[in-house]
Design a protein around this motif. Structure first.
Motif, PDB file in Angstrom:
ATOM      1  N   MET A 160       4.849 105.228  26.935  1.00 37.46           N
ATOM      2  CA  MET A 160       6.329 103.440  26.783  1.00 37.46           C
ATOM      3  C   MET A 160       7.060 102.835  28.179  1.00 37.46           C
ATOM      4  SD  MET A 160       7.594 105.857  23.103  1.00 37.46           S
ATOM      5  CE  MET A 160       8.556 104.072  22.704  1.00 37.46           C
ATOM      6  N   ILE A 161       7.513 103.626  28.842  1.00 39.80           N
ATOM      7  CA  ILE A 161       7.880 103.086  29.440  1.00 39.80           C
ATOM      8  C   ILE A 161       7.168 102.244  30.407  1.00 39.80           C
ATOM      9  CG2 ILE A 161       8.774 103.576  31.873  1.00 39.80           C
ATOM     10  CD1 ILE A 161      10.238 105.830  30.562  1.00 39.80           C
ATOM     11  N   LEU A 162       5.832 102.261  30.855  1.00 42.40           N
ATOM     12  CA  LEU A 162       4.440 101.145  31.084  1.00 42.40           C
ATOM     13  C   LEU A 162       4.340 100.702  30.725  1.00 42.40           C
ATOM     14  CD1 LEU A 162       3.028 101.856  33.888  1.00 42.40           C
ATOM     15  CD2 LEU A 162       0.377 102.938  32.417  1.00 42.40           C
ATOM     16  N   HIS A 163       4.518 100.926  28.914  1.00 46.76           N
ATOM     17  CA  HIS A 163       4.078  99.298  28.560  1.00 46.76           C
ATOM     18  C   HIS A 163       5.373  98.540  28.398  1.00 46.76           C
ATOM     19  CE1 HIS A 163       1.046 100.817  26.669  1.00 46.76           C
ATOM     20  NE2 HIS A 163       0.838 101.259  25.441  1.00 46.76           N
ATOM     21  N   GLY A 164       6.523  98.992  28.573  1.00 49.66           N
ATOM     22  CA  GLY A 164       7.958  98.700  28.620  1.00 49.66           C
ATOM     23  C   GLY A 164       8.101  97.501  30.305  1.00 49.66           C
ATOM     24  N   CYS A 165       7.231  98.465  31.295  1.00 49.38           N
ATOM     25  CA  CYS A 165       7.221  97.321  32.928  1.00 49.38           C
ATOM     26  C   CYS A 165       6.795  96.833  32.460  1.00 49.38           C
ATOM     27  CB  CYS A 165       6.555  98.409  33.576  1.00 49.38           C
ATOM     28  SG  CYS A 165       8.593 100.009  34.424  1.00 49.38           S
ATOM     29  N   VAL A 166       5.010  96.693  31.522  1.00 50.16           N
ATOM     30  CA  VAL A 166       4.515  95.293  31.675  1.00 50.16           C
ATOM     31  C   VAL A 166       5.075  94.045  31.158  1.00 50.16           C
ATOM     32  CG1 VAL A 166       2.395  94.393  30.194  1.00 50.16           C
ATOM     33  CG2 VAL A 166       2.616  96.907  31.428  1.00 50.16           C
ATOM     34  N   TYR A 167       5.762  94.062  30.540  1.00 48.82           N
ATOM     35  CA  TYR A 167       6.243  92.869  29.656  1.00 48.82           C
ATOM     36  C   TYR A 167       7.900  92.537  29.466  1.00 48.82           C
ATOM     37  CZ  TYR A 167       9.191  94.964  25.487  1.00 48.82           C
ATOM     38  OH  TYR A 167       9.894  95.928  24.381  1.00 48.82           O
ATOM     39  N   TYR A 168       8.479  93.272  29.637  1.00 44.18           N
ATOM     40  CA  TYR A 168       9.850  93.450  29.962  1.00 44.18           C
ATOM     41  C   TYR A 168      10.354  92.596  30.748  1.00 44.18           C
ATOM     42  CZ  TYR A 168      15.341  94.341  29.221  1.00 44.18           C
ATOM     43  OH  TYR A 168      16.231  94.106  29.825  1.00 44.18           O
ATOM     44  N   ILE A 169       9.337  92.983  32.127  1.00 39.88           N
ATOM     45  CA  ILE A 169      10.091  91.821  32.715  1.00 39.88           C
ATOM     46  C   ILE A 169       9.360  90.723  33.171  1.00 39.88           C
ATOM     47  CG2 ILE A 169       7.607  91.885  34.328  1.00 39.88           C
ATOM     48  CD1 ILE A 169       9.238  92.899  36.619  1.00 39.88           C
ATOM     49  N   VAL A 170       8.884  90.070  31.775  1.00 44.34           N
ATOM     50  CA  VAL A 170       8.438  89.054  31.872  1.00 44.34           C
ATOM     51  C   VAL A 170       9.508  87.561  31.619  1.00 44.34           C
ATOM     52  CG1 VAL A 170       6.612  87.219  30.118  1.00 44.34           C
ATOM     53  CG2 VAL A 170       5.777  89.109  30.930  1.00 44.34           C
ATOM     54  N   ILE A 171      10.524  88.442  31.191  1.00 50.72           N
ATOM     55  CA  ILE A 171      11.841  87.818  30.387  1.00 50.72           C
ATOM     56  C   ILE A 171      12.461  87.297  32.240  1.00 50.72           C
ATOM     57  CG2 ILE A 171      13.729  88.242  29.144  1.00 50.72           C
ATOM     58  CD1 ILE A 171      12.490  90.599  27.631  1.00 50.72           C
ATOM     59  N   LEU A 172      12.472  88.123  32.839  1.00 50.28           N
ATOM     60  CA  LEU A 172      13.435  88.324  33.753  1.00 50.28           C
ATOM     61  C   LEU A 172      12.265  86.665  34.882  1.00 50.28           C
ATOM     62  CD1 LEU A 172      13.724  91.330  35.547  1.00 50.28           C
ATOM     63  CD2 LEU A 172      14.759  90.597  33.897  1.00 50.28           C
ATOM     64  N   GLN A 231      14.910  96.904  34.210  1.00 49.52           N
ATOM     65  CA  GLN A 231      13.643  97.387  34.741  1.00 49.52           C
ATOM     66  C   GLN A 231      13.666  98.447  35.491  1.00 49.52           C
ATOM     67  OE1 GLN A 231      10.410  95.875  33.166  1.00 49.52           O
ATOM     68  NE2 GLN A 231       8.870  96.552  35.121  1.00 49.52           N
ATOM     69  N   PHE A 232      14.041  98.238  36.781  1.00 50.32           N
ATOM     70  CA  PHE A 232      13.925  99.450  38.395  1.00 50.32           C
ATOM     71  C   PHE A 232      14.257 100.600  38.507  1.00 50.32           C
ATOM     72  CE2 PHE A 232      17.935  97.302  40.016  1.00 50.32           C
ATOM     73  CZ  PHE A 232      17.949  98.163  40.106  1.00 50.32           C
ATOM     74  N   VAL A 233      15.058 100.721  37.317  1.00 51.77           N
ATOM     75  CA  VAL A 233      15.626 102.363  36.561  1.00 51.77           C
ATOM     76  C   VAL A 233      14.503 102.712  36.126  1.00 51.77           C
ATOM     77  CG1 VAL A 233      17.300 103.681  35.370  1.00 51.77           C
ATOM     78  CG2 VAL A 233      18.165 101.553  37.046  1.00 51.77           C
ATOM     79  N   SER A 234      14.110 102.249  34.700  1.00 54.33           N
ATOM     80  CA  SER A 234      12.750 102.540  34.542  1.00 54.33           C
ATOM     81  C   SER A 234      11.502 102.709  35.141  1.00 54.33           C
ATOM     82  CB  SER A 234      12.123 101.700  33.400  1.00 54.33           C
ATOM     83  OG  SER A 234      13.697 101.164  32.483  1.00 54.33           O
ATOM     84  N   LEU A 235      11.601 102.527  36.322  1.00 49.12           N
ATOM     85  CA  LEU A 235      10.539 101.962  37.060  1.00 49.12           C
ATOM     86  C   LEU A 235      10.543 103.273  38.069  1.00 49.12           C
ATOM     87  CD1 LEU A 235       7.997 100.606  37.786  1.00 49.12           C
ATOM     88  CD2 LEU A 235       9.431  99.627  39.202  1.00 49.12           C
ATOM     89  N   GLU A 236      11.821 103.607  37.715  1.00 48.72           N
ATOM     90  CA  GLU A 236      12.147 104.539  38.987  1.00 48.72           C
ATOM     91  C   GLU A 236      12.035 106.044  38.119  1.00 48.72           C
ATOM     92  OE1 GLU A 236      13.131 107.519  41.830  1.00 48.72           O
ATOM     93  OE2 GLU A 236      13.466 105.503  42.265  1.00 48.72           O
ATOM     94  N   ALA A 237      12.210 106.279  36.157  1.00 50.62           N
ATOM     95  CA  ALA A 237      11.524 107.261  36.080  1.00 50.62           C
ATOM     96  C   ALA A 237      10.330 107.450  36.154  1.00 50.62           C
ATOM     97  CB  ALA A 237      12.222 106.463  34.403  1.00 50.62           C
ATOM     98  N   LEU A 238       9.914 106.823  35.868  1.00 48.86           N
ATOM     99  CA  LEU A 238       8.494 106.371  35.870  1.00 48.86           C
ATOM    100  C   LEU A 238       8.163 107.243  37.082  1.00 48.86           C
ATOM    101  CD1 LEU A 238       5.470 106.139  34.009  1.00 48.86           C
ATOM    102  CD2 LEU A 238       5.567 103.735  35.463  1.00 48.86           C
TER     103      LEU A 238
END
Length: 586
Positions: free
Chosen positions: A127-139, A399-406
């Protein structure tokens, strides 16, 4: 010595904790095999800011205020606070203390504490991986808006741009009431044309993806580059960056709050935001909205809280921290509503319309309603820059804290393979590149529709609710709520309130199950906007995104039972006990 012959780090840590030694005391033992140190937060402030950055995001600004307005104003706090007490805080404490107790990321922590539920860790990382793909598009969208905000005249404030059509019309109080009958049927506003024709180049259907927008692709690449360098050195870099990214949005929010309160019509907007409507409590959808908002805004079941908690010192008071962070999250959501609705009230008064016509949620608020309101203010460029900087910082730290968790979870799974040389940095670079390439689909003319499908299905309410149910069962019944409370007391010196034990065993799974069943009963096809409804094939792909995470729970349990020696009963009993023996397969 090969990695196969070494004991797993998680097993060493948990075994030492149960012998009365803290995880920090095992650092020398782990480093004897030549690995980079796992590290800890340099200070408590780093942990608090990192978690705040993760859980306080765009949902606090663009979703919570709208839900309050939509669901009865002040009375919305009744279901919201109920879900907060019964689900939000108990699960928040559960995940944070789980990471602190084991000093492991999401996957390894669950495999160590309750092996048969190891799939919870894998599901959360997907779920984090999916979130990293699309959430950053907002940025990427926000960064493009920010770049246009430095122009002499905001391009969405007039119809004299190259992308504007003959249907572009300036809606303001002066011409709202005159010559309306002479307007064409397809009349549109300059902000809508900027959003659809310049930013998105929006196509008419999901079947028409079209070519990649080079402007958005460049913005996406730039944001990914920033994320990479925020995370590449682990918590050494993450812990320092959050001092800025987690605090700067509060500065911008305060500036916008003060500015919004001084605008004409601000009071009317705030009244709309908070005006209580007690009849709305009888609507089940209000309770559903409150529950989903808690799960989304608190980052529950994504493994991030476990990973961030794992870098704490063993005796850190995570019990008190959880209360403070939950209070900060909800208070931020509440205060953001004043900033947002004071500006929307001003916009409604300027246009001579009811606030219901301008109040929106999600991207519609950030990229249509609020920019339109900003264009009506004195010094519009200044307020546009403030707003989009706030949006970028709110999303960036999430975004980057989620990436750190992954990265934490992957590294803890294979410490002897990854924590050598520059392997961690190279693995992170690979993950960022893959996510960036997949994200390019969302910066095409049909990308908004793909984004909506990802947003609706990949980290959906159904997925979060299912993981919440099984997390509560794993700790409340398999590992034991009483034992877990004792673990927290051993770390913090304080035993959790009886309410937490009741929540983990009964209340949280019951509330989550009821909410999950209600979400299935009330399910309807996803609306993509412009009168489009997601076609069947897109809905099927969406459900595959959902299944890609939640299906790992039964898959892992079956796999674990299959490879464990002994009879079926013996296997089940062994998999329901914490892993403390380094000879065990898990």
């Amino acid at each position: 010595m090969t990695s196969q012959s070494l004991p797993q780090e998680g097993e060493i840590l948990l075994d030492n904790v149960q012998k009365g030694r803290t995880p920090s005391q095992t650092t020398t033992e782990i480093n004897k095999v030549g690995l980079h140190a796992r590290g800890q937060w340099a200070s408590k402030a780093e942990f608090l800011l990192a978690v705040a950055g993760q859980i306080i995001g765009l949902g606090n600004v663009w979703r919570f205020p709208y839900l309050c307005y939509k669901n009865g104003g002040g009375v919305f706090f009744v279901p919201y606070l109920l879900f907060l007490v019964l689900c939000g805080v108990p699960l928040f404490l559960l995940e944070t203390s789980l990471g602190q107790y084991t000093s492991l990321g999401g996957v390894s922590a669950w495999r160590t504490m309750c092996p048969i539920f190891g799939g919870l860790g894998y599901a959360s990382q997907i779920m984090i991986l999916h979130g990293c793909v699309y959430y950053i598009v907002i940025l990427a969208w926000a960064l493009l808006y920010l770049s246009y905000s430095f122009q002499t005249a905001l391009p969405w404030s007039h119809c004299n741009n190259s992308w504007n059509t003959d249907a572009c019309f300036m809606f303001d109080h002066h011409n709202q009431t005159s010559n309306v009958s002479s307007l064409p049927d397809n009349v549109t506003s300059p902000i809508m044309e900027f959003w659809e024709r310049e930013v998105l180049h929006l196509s008419d259907s999901l079947d028409e993806l079209g070519p990649i927008s080079w402007k958005l692709a460049l913005c996406l690449a730039l944001v990914w580059l920033v994320c990479y360098f925020c995370v590449w050195k682990g918590i050494k870099s993450t812990g320092k960056v959050v001092y800025f990214t987690a605090t700067f949005p509060y500065v911008m929010l305060f500036v916008l709050l003060v500015r919004g309160a001084t605008l004409p019509g601000a009071a009317q907007g705030i009244i709309y935001y908070l005006k209580p409507n007690h009849t709305r409590l009888a609507d089940p959808q209000v309770w559903m909205d409150a529950g989903t908002q808690i799960f989304f805004s608190y980052g529950i079941c994504l493994g991030s809280l476990t990973a961030l908690g794992s870098y704490n010192k063993y005796n850190n008071n995570c019990y008190k921290d959880s209360f403070h962070l939950c209070l900060l999250n909800s208070a931020t959501s509440f205060l953001a509503g004043f900033a947002i609705f004071s500006v929307l009230g001003f916009m409604a008064e300027e246009q001579g319309v009811d606030i219901a016509t301008v109040a929106q949620s999600g991207p519609g608020l950030a990229f249509i309603a609020f920019p339109r309101a900003v264009a009506m203010m004195p010094l519009p460029q200044l307020w546009a820059i403030c707003f989009f900087l706030m949006i970028i910082m709110l999303g960036l730290d999430t975004q980057f804290v989620s990436l750190e968790a992954l990265m934490t979870s992957v590294t803890d799974l294979y410490p002897h393979l990854i924590r050598r040389g520059y392997r961690r940095e190279l693995l992170l670079l690979f993950i960022c590149l893959v996510c960036f390439l997949i994200g390019l689909i969302m910066v095409t003319p049909g990308g908004l529709y793909v984004f909506q499908i990802y947003d609706h299905f990949s980290c959906s309410g159904a997925s979060l609710l299912l993981l919440s149910i099984f997390q509560s069962i794993a700790i409340g019944w398999i590992y034991g709520a009483e034992r877990f409370c004792s673990n927290i007391k051993d770390m913090t010196g304080h035993k959790p309130l009886l309410l937490f034990k009741l929540c983990w065993k009964y209340l949280t799974p019951a509330v989550c199950t009821a909410t999950f069943l209600f979400s299935l009963v009330c399910w309807s096809p996803l609306s993509l906007g412009k009168g489009l409804v997601a076609p069947d094939w897109a809905t099927a792909l969406g459900w595959l995104l959902t299944l890609s995470s939640v299906s790992l729970l039964p898959i892992w349990a079956i796999y674990a039972l299959a490879i464990m020696p002994g009879t079926l009963t013996q296997r089940f009993h062994r998999l329901c006990k914490p892993t403390t023996n380094s000879q065990q397969p898990f």
